[in-house]
Design an enzyme around this catalytic site. Structure first.
Site, PDB file in Angstrom:
ATOM      1  N   GLU A 199      -5.735  -0.687  10.073  1.00  0.00           N
ATOM      2  CA  GLU A 199      -4.525  -0.957  10.215  1.00  0.00           C
ATOM      3  C   GLU A 199      -3.914  -0.777  11.446  1.00  0.00           C
ATOM      4  O   GLU A 199      -3.013  -1.751  11.949  1.00  0.00           O
ATOM      5  CB  GLU A 199      -3.631  -0.042   9.188  1.00  0.00           C
ATOM      6  CG  GLU A 199      -2.270  -0.068   9.011  1.00  0.00           C
ATOM      7  CD  GLU A 199      -1.711   0.944   8.473  1.00  0.00           C
ATOM      8  OE1 GLU A 199      -2.268   1.561   7.352  1.00  0.00           O
ATOM      9  OE2 GLU A 199      -0.169   1.400   8.658  1.00  0.00           O
ATOM     10  N   GLN A 253      13.877  -8.958  43.988  1.00  0.00           N
ATOM     11  CA  GLN A 253      12.376  -8.504  43.916  1.00  0.00           C
ATOM     12  C   GLN A 253      12.463  -7.389  42.597  1.00  0.00           C
ATOM     13  O   GLN A 253      11.414  -6.951  42.093  1.00  0.00           O
ATOM     14  CB  GLN A 253      12.106  -7.902  45.131  1.00  0.00           C
ATOM     15  CG  GLN A 253      11.736  -8.864  46.212  1.00  0.00           C
ATOM     16  CD  GLN A 253      11.126  -8.333  47.439  1.00  0.00           C
ATOM     17  OE1 GLN A 253      11.185  -6.997  47.807  1.00  0.00           O
ATOM     18  NE2 GLN A 253      10.529  -9.172  48.206  1.00  0.00           N
ATOM     19  N   ARG A 263      19.389 -17.932  35.074  1.00  0.00           N
ATOM     20  CA  ARG A 263      20.581 -16.886  35.240  1.00  0.00           C
ATOM     21  C   ARG A 263      20.925 -16.825  36.663  1.00  0.00           C
ATOM     22  O   ARG A 263      19.999 -16.278  37.454  1.00  0.00           O
ATOM     23  CB  ARG A 263      20.530 -15.775  34.641  1.00  0.00           C
ATOM     24  CG  ARG A 263      21.785 -14.481  34.720  1.00  0.00           C
ATOM     25  CD  ARG A 263      22.856 -14.888  34.058  1.00  0.00           C
ATOM     26  NE  ARG A 263      23.985 -13.926  34.475  1.00  0.00           N
ATOM     27  CZ  ARG A 263      25.376 -14.106  33.950  1.00  0.00           C
ATOM     28  NH1 ARG A 263      25.615 -15.199  33.572  1.00  0.00           N
ATOM     29  NH2 ARG A 263      26.036 -13.186  34.476  1.00  0.00           N
ATOM     30  N   GLN A 292      16.974  -5.383  29.774  1.00  0.00           N
ATOM     31  CA  GLN A 292      17.509  -5.169  30.849  1.00  0.00           C
ATOM     32  C   GLN A 292      17.850  -6.471  31.738  1.00  0.00           C
ATOM     33  O   GLN A 292      18.725  -6.617  32.583  1.00  0.00           O
ATOM     34  CB  GLN A 292      16.459  -4.254  31.770  1.00  0.00           C
ATOM     35  CG  GLN A 292      17.286  -3.710  32.991  1.00  0.00           C
ATOM     36  CD  GLN A 292      18.512  -2.529  32.796  1.00  0.00           C
ATOM     37  OE1 GLN A 292      18.525  -2.051  31.792  1.00  0.00           O
ATOM     38  NE2 GLN A 292      19.478  -2.462  33.772  1.00  0.00           N
ATOM     39  N   LEU A 301       0.813  -1.003  -0.005  1.00  0.00           N
ATOM     40  CA  LEU A 301       0.069   0.006  -0.044  1.00  0.00           C
ATOM     41  C   LEU A 301       0.866   1.165  -0.071  1.00  0.00           C
ATOM     42  O   LEU A 301       1.820   1.419   0.920  1.00  0.00           O
ATOM     43  CB  LEU A 301      -0.904   0.063   1.336  1.00  0.00           C
ATOM     44  CG  LEU A 301      -1.775   1.265   1.290  1.00  0.00           C
ATOM     45  CD1 LEU A 301      -3.055   0.829   1.718  1.00  0.00           C
ATOM     46  CD2 LEU A 301      -1.174   2.347   2.195  1.00  0.00           C
ATOM     47  N   ALA A 313       5.443  13.967   2.034  1.00  0.00           N
ATOM     48  CA  ALA A 313       4.116  13.794   2.725  1.00  0.00           C
ATOM     49  C   ALA A 313       3.998  12.534   3.611  1.00  0.00           C
ATOM     50  O   ALA A 313       4.024  11.475   3.161  1.00  0.00           O
ATOM     51  CB  ALA A 313       3.167  13.349   1.548  1.00  0.00           C
TER      52      ALA A 313
END
Ligand code: FAD
Length: 394
Positions: free
Chosen positions: A243, A280, A269, A344, A123, A130
């Site tokens: 869309e 926490q 990990r 992170q 499209l 513009a």
């Protein structure tokens, strides 16, 4: 609004999820690493029944509602966002717009190839000059000449443009009427005068060819005019609402993938002799991600269900316009935050180009730009809020 998926919709999502894991996920790394466009992808999706989801079964489609198709988009986004953003512009921006606005003859001519994947759709609205002001600043012109329109100008940032066989192209047919002088055309890219000026090298959505298209005296048969002459604005505006609602779904899937990868990583990990998931602050990140995803998902499903009720020419104004702008505004903030937190949690590994969360982090940057920027979405929402109360600040 109460919201729940039907059993059929859950089954559609689950089948698409398993399919995407098996067929799309293996392509993801190569697409991103090498900016590789899988040449057989669309034909395979067509053969496996994943093109033309919203097309009526009589036309070879699956006859799904928009929300069900969105669930497929979510599953594709989870396993391979880049493939989802080749599929999405073809399936929604081009094919769904054709189905909503084409004549039976136009649908019979263009839909079968798009549904089988033999032809690739795109499209073209944005131009070099513009972007946010796509309608007002549109310079690509279409001038009637007998049984044809002659198109001259350029389109910019067109997803699938460099590989497309047909581009749903917006052009000015009456420049004196501004946005009310725009028409939509199905332009076949083998028409003399059409060319691809460049395929852009992007930080994300790699392997999804995005390009600049050139139209030099491209003679398009008048029978390829979609809708009525100078009626393009209605097609643009209702199409943009759908869309915005639809293409938010791959981001929901991508965000969910980032959360799942982060949960796995946090559980395995180890630092300070413990899994990082016991800390926490890491748990806080995971909780923030989950809540952001879940709320964006419900909002997006609600918008898609509302879009399903849109009739031809509806949309582009009022509550649905505000809703769809809100969904994509919220979804883009969600994916930016979720991918950032995923990086992170992954620590230094998340900064490495080839990790999956890094891929999603780079992909996420487009979400606040494509299909109208964050700023334009906020303008829409504010304007509709004032309009709903009958206010016109000046
Ligand atoms: C990867 C990719 C794929 C795309 N795919 C397609 C596609 O398939 N088809 C298509 O037609 N287009 C596509 N686009 C184009 C996309 O929709 C535009 O990039 C977008 O609408 C912004 O236009 P622009 O880039 O020209 O930015 P500009 O309009 O130049 O905006 C630049 C900045 O100014 C801000 N700004 C502009 N006007 C205002 C205002 N009034 N108030 C406040 N801030 C303002 C913007 O928000 C933005 O931050 C794609 C773009 C990308 C990057």
């Amino acid at each position: 609004m109460h919201f729940d998926l039907t059993d059929d919709q859950r089954a559609i999502h689950d089948a698409a999820f398993r399919y995407a894991e098996a067929e799309l996920h293996p392509l993801f790394a190569r697409m991103d690493d090498d900016d590789w466009y899988p040449p057989d992808l669309m034909r395979k999706l067509g053969a496996d029944g994943y093109l033309g989801l919203t097309a009526p079964t009589a036309q070879g489609g699956s006859g799904m509602d928009l929300l069900s198709a969105g669930l497929v988009a979510e599953a594709f986004g989870y396993w391979n966002t880049n493939a989802a953003f080749i599929w999405g512009p073809h399936e929604n921006l081009c094919l769904n717009n054709l189905l909503r606005n084409g004549t039976p003859e136009q649908i019979a001519r263009f839909a079968p190839g798009l549904i089988s994947g033999e032809t690739i759709g795109a499209l073209g609205l944005t131009e070099p000059g513009a972007g946010s002001d796509a309608l007002g600043s549109m310079a690509l012109k279409a001038v009637r000449d007998g049984g044809h329109y002659v198109l001259n100008g350029r389109k910019m940032f067109i997803s699938n443009g460099p590989v497309a066989d047909v581009v749903l192209t917006y052009a000015k047919t009456d420049p004196s009427k501004g946005a009310r002088g725009i028409s939509a055309f199905m332009v076949e890219t083998d028409t003399p005068g059409f060319s691809v000026a460049q395929t852009l090298v992007k930080m994300g959505w790699r392997g999804c060819p995005t390009g600049e298209l050139v139209f030099e005296d491209v003679r398009v048969p008048a029978r390829n005019l979609l809708g009525v002459e100078n009626g393009g604005v209605g097609i643009v505006m209702s199409g943009l609402d759908i869309e915005r609602a639809f293409l938010g779904l791959p981001y929901i899937g991508a965000a969910q993938r980032c959360l799942d990868l982060s949960l796995d990583y946090a559980a395995t990990r180890r630092q300070f002799g413990r899994a990082i998931g016991t800390f926490q602050m890491i748990q806080s990140h995971l909780a923030d991600m989950a809540v952001a995803i879940e709320s964006a998902r419900i909002y997006a499903y609600q918008a898609l269900a509302a879009c399903d009720a849109l009739k031809q020419g509806e949309g582009g104004r009022g509550a649905i316009h505000r809703l769809c702008a809100g969904v994509v505004l919220n979804g883009s903030a969600m994916i930016a935050r979720v991918t950032d937190l995923a990086v992170q949690i992954h620590g230094g590994s998340g900064f490495v180009w080839e990790t999956e969360v890094n891929r999603h982090y780079r992909n996420a940057r487009i979400a606040s730009l494509g299909g109208g920027t964050t700023e334009m979405r906020k303008i829409i929402i504010a304007e509709e809020l004032f309009r709903a109360r009958g206010l016109r600040p000046d």
